[in-house]
Design a protein around this motif. Structure first.
Motif, PDB file in Angstrom:
ATOM      1  N   VAL A  23      31.547  37.817  65.576  1.00 51.76           N
ATOM      2  CA  VAL A  23      32.279  37.792  64.312  1.00 51.76           C
ATOM      3  C   VAL A  23      32.557  39.226  63.850  1.00 51.76           C
ATOM      4  O   VAL A  23      31.662  40.075  63.878  1.00 51.76           O
ATOM      5  N   PRO A  24      33.804  39.535  63.439  1.00 48.47           N
ATOM      6  CA  PRO A  24      34.099  40.880  62.948  1.00 48.47           C
ATOM      7  C   PRO A  24      33.244  41.214  61.732  1.00 48.47           C
ATOM      8  O   PRO A  24      32.813  40.330  60.997  1.00 48.47           O
ATOM      9  N   THR A  25      33.011  42.509  61.519  1.00 49.22           N
ATOM     10  CA  THR A  25      32.182  42.914  60.392  1.00 49.22           C
ATOM     11  C   THR A  25      32.993  42.893  59.102  1.00 49.22           C
ATOM     12  O   THR A  25      34.213  43.076  59.104  1.00 49.22           O
ATOM     13  N   THR A  26      32.281  42.659  58.003  1.00 48.57           N
ATOM     14  CA  THR A  26      32.914  42.699  56.691  1.00 48.57           C
ATOM     15  C   THR A  26      32.400  43.901  55.915  1.00 48.57           C
ATOM     16  O   THR A  26      31.333  44.441  56.204  1.00 48.57           O
ATOM     17  N   LYS A  27      33.178  44.294  54.929  1.00 50.75           N
ATOM     18  CA  LYS A  27      32.782  45.363  54.012  1.00 50.75           C
ATOM     19  C   LYS A  27      32.959  44.865  52.586  1.00 50.75           C
ATOM     20  O   LYS A  27      33.777  43.975  52.327  1.00 50.75           O
ATOM     21  N   GLU A  28      32.190  45.456  51.677  1.00 51.38           N
ATOM     22  CA  GLU A  28      32.334  45.144  50.253  1.00 51.38           C
ATOM     23  C   GLU A  28      32.899  46.347  49.533  1.00 51.38           C
ATOM     24  O   GLU A  28      32.485  47.488  49.780  1.00 51.38           O
ATOM     25  N   TRP A  29      33.846  46.072  48.658  1.00 53.79           N
ATOM     26  CA  TRP A  29      34.525  47.144  47.937  1.00 53.79           C
ATOM     27  C   TRP A  29      34.750  46.720  46.493  1.00 53.79           C
ATOM     28  O   TRP A  29      34.987  45.536  46.218  1.00 53.79           O
ATOM     29  N   ILE A  30      34.682  47.677  45.591  1.00 54.92           N
ATOM     30  CA  ILE A  30      34.952  47.403  44.171  1.00 54.92           C
ATOM     31  C   ILE A  30      36.351  47.897  43.835  1.00 54.92           C
ATOM     32  O   ILE A  30      36.665  49.085  43.999  1.00 54.92           O
ATOM     33  N   PHE A  31      37.205  46.980  43.380  1.00 57.47           N
ATOM     34  CA  PHE A  31      38.538  47.331  42.901  1.00 57.47           C
ATOM     35  C   PHE A  31      38.569  47.153  41.397  1.00 57.47           C
ATOM     36  O   PHE A  31      38.201  46.096  40.874  1.00 57.47           O
ATOM     37  N   HIS A  32      38.987  48.206  40.702  1.00 59.99           N
ATOM     38  CA  HIS A  32      38.958  48.216  39.239  1.00 59.99           C
ATOM     39  C   HIS A  32      40.368  48.056  38.680  1.00 59.99           C
ATOM     40  O   HIS A  32      41.281  48.796  39.061  1.00 59.99           O
ATOM     41  N   PHE A  33      40.522  47.074  37.808  1.00 57.12           N
ATOM     42  CA  PHE A  33      41.793  46.862  37.116  1.00 57.12           C
ATOM     43  C   PHE A  33      41.617  47.306  35.664  1.00 57.12           C
ATOM     44  O   PHE A  33      40.870  46.687  34.904  1.00 57.12           O
ATOM     45  N   THR A  34      42.277  48.404  35.300  1.00 58.38           N
ATOM     46  CA  THR A  34      42.195  48.877  33.923  1.00 58.38           C
ATOM     47  C   THR A  34      42.989  47.948  32.996  1.00 58.38           C
ATOM     48  O   THR A  34      43.769  47.106  33.463  1.00 58.38           O
ATOM     49  N   LYS A  35      42.812  48.144  31.728  1.00 61.95           N
ATOM     50  CA  LYS A  35      43.564  47.351  30.744  1.00 61.95           C
ATOM     51  C   LYS A  35      45.062  47.537  30.962  1.00 61.95           C
ATOM     52  O   LYS A  35      45.845  46.585  30.870  1.00 61.95           O
ATOM     53  N   GLU A  36      45.458  48.770  31.294  1.00 63.51           N
ATOM     54  CA  GLU A  36      46.884  49.056  31.549  1.00 63.51           C
ATOM     55  C   GLU A  36      47.340  48.398  32.851  1.00 63.51           C
ATOM     56  O   GLU A  36      48.441  47.831  32.912  1.00 63.51           O
ATOM     57  N   ASN A  37      46.515  48.479  33.906  1.00 64.10           N
ATOM     58  CA  ASN A  37      46.835  47.795  35.168  1.00 64.10           C
ATOM     59  C   ASN A  37      47.126  46.324  34.921  1.00 64.10           C
ATOM     60  O   ASN A  37      48.121  45.769  35.411  1.00 64.10           O
ATOM     61  N   ILE A  38      46.235  45.692  34.177  1.00 62.21           N
ATOM     62  CA  ILE A  38      46.333  44.250  33.930  1.00 62.21           C
ATOM     63  C   ILE A  38      47.570  43.927  33.104  1.00 62.21           C
ATOM     64  O   ILE A  38      48.286  42.957  33.384  1.00 62.21           O
ATOM     65  N   SER A  39      47.825  44.744  32.083  1.00 62.35           N
ATOM     66  CA  SER A  39      49.002  44.517  31.237  1.00 62.35           C
ATOM     67  C   SER A  39      50.287  44.598  32.061  1.00 62.35           C
ATOM     68  O   SER A  39      51.200  43.769  31.901  1.00 62.35           O
ATOM     69  N   ASN A  40      50.352  45.578  32.979  1.00 64.85           N
ATOM     70  CA  ASN A  40      51.545  45.724  33.811  1.00 64.85           C
ATOM     71  C   ASN A  40      51.702  44.553  34.781  1.00 64.85           C
ATOM     72  O   ASN A  40      52.817  44.047  34.991  1.00 64.85           O
ATOM     73  N   LEU A  41      50.579  44.129  35.374  1.00 63.96           N
ATOM     74  CA  LEU A  41      50.631  42.987  36.289  1.00 63.96           C
ATOM     75  C   LEU A  41      51.054  41.718  35.552  1.00 63.96           C
ATOM     76  O   LEU A  41      51.883  40.942  36.049  1.00 63.96           O
ATOM     77  N   LYS A  42      50.496  41.519  34.383  1.00 70.22           N
ATOM     78  CA  LYS A  42      50.810  40.327  33.592  1.00 70.22           C
ATOM     79  C   LYS A  42      52.285  40.320  33.195  1.00 70.22           C
ATOM     80  O   LYS A  42      52.960  39.278  33.277  1.00 70.22           O
ATOM     81  N   SER A  43      52.802  41.480  32.785  1.00 71.79           N
ATOM     82  CA  SER A  43      54.218  41.583  32.403  1.00 71.79           C
ATOM     83  C   SER A  43      55.117  41.305  33.601  1.00 71.79           C
ATOM     84  O   SER A  43      56.125  40.596  33.491  1.00 71.79           O
ATOM     85  N   LYS A  44      54.756  41.860  34.747  1.00 75.66           N
ATOM     86  CA  LYS A  44      55.547  41.652  35.953  1.00 75.66           C
ATOM     87  C   LYS A  44      55.562  40.174  36.332  1.00 75.66           C
ATOM     88  O   LYS A  44      56.626  39.608  36.642  1.00 75.66           O
ATOM     89  N   ALA A  45      54.384  39.530  36.307  1.00 76.73           N
ATOM     90  CA  ALA A  45      54.294  38.115  36.677  1.00 76.73           C
ATOM     91  C   ALA A  45      55.121  37.253  35.737  1.00 76.73           C
ATOM     92  O   ALA A  45      55.874  36.369  36.169  1.00 76.73           O
ATOM     93  N   ASN A  46      55.001  37.504  34.448  1.00 76.80           N
ATOM     94  CA  ASN A  46      55.728  36.688  33.470  1.00 76.80           C
ATOM     95  C   ASN A  46      57.227  36.928  33.528  1.00 76.80           C
ATOM     96  O   ASN A  46      58.022  36.013  33.295  1.00 76.80           O
TER      97      ASN A  46
END
Length: 448
Positions: free
Chosen positions: A228-251
């Motif tokens: 089985v291939p190996t896995t890695k764990e990573w932390i991805f951070h979504f700032t308030k601005e990141n989220i606002s932009n993603l939400k606006s784009k989706a809507n």
């Protein structure tokens, strides 16, 4: 232990009130029993180091005993009854006050900065900061339903835990942790309200539920791990601005929709599309985004929002890889929103009835039907995690442990900055590498 972590002591902490009369048995529902072969979920909070005169371990153990008196199911044990007449088994929780296990460990050579890597990677040694004993829910007949590990570091303290998923879900576990932290920080000055058990059983289903004995036994260890291939764990951070932009784009992409895409749906859709884009699965293949659905307010009549127990199940949003990648962020987010809104009381009833009729494949656990085209979203950024102050300061960070680790597992947490979301992703190593080089993905993400 390893990874610079040394076990100092292991002990049982029982409820301060040893008289457990009147609360002896909790029957289990299909939602509970469907998790029999799941690993104990693991979470951990990183704190600054308290003053030496704080008496850390004794205060934590004393307050834990008081908290277990309130959240008494965690101090019980799972009981398995053999039904010889039809070669099945049944389970219930015996709230006998046996207690929770408390592990005290030290990692004097490890600092907070070692654990919190600036590039967002989760170091391999982090798994030793959790009580990772490969417990599955069915093991609750012989092991504690709750295990806590407190690891003292060079300049911090890591408080982690694992718990039996048939007993509780994230809502109940974080409520318990809040109560424990309040008792520890205020002593007798905190008076929590009595525990409210979920008390929900579907009409027409006989209890206790009979399960084929073969489905209650642990599956043999996989012999394919080396390939089985190996896995890695990573932390991805979504700032308030990141989220606002993603939400606006989706809507903006689903302007005709009369109900808006939420922040959580936009973030989930972004992760889904980005991961599948680099997973190497064919465009004709099905892809699934499995979400944990809390049914407390979905059953009829609804339950109290904070009632104790396990009231969650996995529900999949499904499409083809081609549709997911070609139709855009808004379409994917709408797919997730429609899945969530469709989880009605009738869906809950259907899930429970179908599960009882077809009790099989339990032993596949969370990995059932999980492949390169599937992601599983666990936990929720709606859980308040940074208000858990045990008396010497609030948490610095939160991490998920190694249990239930499969490629595609995403654990979502409240970020430390207001309005932000952290995603702890467990993915194939090559997918992580591709994500970190994906300009479209990184446009809306801050690597921690």
């Amino acid at each position: 232990m390893a990874g610079g972590v040394v076990l100092v002591s292991s002990s049982m902490v029982q409820p301060v009130n040893s008289n457990q009369s009147g609360r002896t048995k909790i029957h289990l529902t299909p939602f509970d029993l469907s998790l029999l072969q799941f690993d104990y979920p693991q979470r951990g909070l990183l704190f600054p180091k308290p003053d030496p005169d704080f008496n850390l371990i004794s205060r934590l153990k004393t307050s834990l005993s008081l908290a277990l008196d309130i959240y008494f199911p965690f101090a019980g044990r799972l009981v398995k009854t053999e039904n010889l007449e039809d070669d099945t088994a049944s389970f219930y929780i015996d709230c006998d006050g046996s207690g929770a296990r408390f592990l005290h460990a030290e990692a004097n050579s490890v600092s907070v900065s070692d654990l919190l890597q600036p590039d967002g990677s989760v170091p391999d040694f982090a798994k030793h900061f959790f009580p990772a004993d490969d417990f599955k829910s069915c093991d609750g007949v012989t092991v504690p339903l709750l295990v806590v590990q407190v690891t003292e570091m060079k300049d911090g303290v890591f408080i982690s835990y694992c718990y039996n998923h048939v007993v509780a879900d994230g809502v109940s576990m974080w409520d318990f942790l809040h109560t424990w932290s309040k008792i520890c920080s205020t002593g007798s000055g905190f008076n929590p309200k009595p525990l409210v058990l979920k008390g929900w059983f579907l009409e027409g289903i006989d209890y206790p539920i009979h399960i084929p004995v073969s489905e209650t036994e642990r599956p043999p260890p996989s012999r394919e791990l080396s390939s089985v291939p190996t896995t890695k764990e990573w932390i991805f951070h979504f700032t308030k601005e990141n989220i606002s932009n993603l939400k606006s784009k989706a809507n903006s992409e689903v302007a005709s929709n009369d109900q808006g895409i939420s922040s959580l749906q936009a973030v989930s859709a972004h992760m889904w599309r980005s991961i599948i884009r680099h997973s190497g699965v064919s465009r004709e293949q099905k892809t699934h985004c499995k979400l944990v659905v809390d049914v407390r307010q979905r059953v009829n009549p609804p339950l109290e929002k904070d009632c104790f127990g396990n009231m969650v199940y996995l529900a999949p949003a499904t499409t083809t890889v081609e549709e997911l990648l070609d139709r855009g962020l808004g379409w994917a987010a709408l797919k997730i929103r429609n899945l969530v809104s469709s989880q009605t009381s009738e869906n809950c009833k259907f899930f429970a009835e179908e599960w009882v009729r077809n009790v099989n494949n339990l032993r596949a656990g969370i990995g059932s039907k999980v492949d390169g085209g599937t992601i599983v979203i666990a936990s929720s950024p709606r859980f308040e995690v940074y208000n858990k102050d045990f008396g010497w300061g609030k948490p610095i960070a939160i991490r998920a442990g190694p249990s239930n680790s499969i490629s595609g597992k995403l654990t979502l947490f409240q970020g430390i900055s207001e309005g932000s979301i952290d995603v702890q992703a467990n993915l194939w190593s090559d997918v992580i590498v591709k994500l970190l080089a994906d300009v479209e993905f990184l446009e809306h993400v801050t690597v921690a």
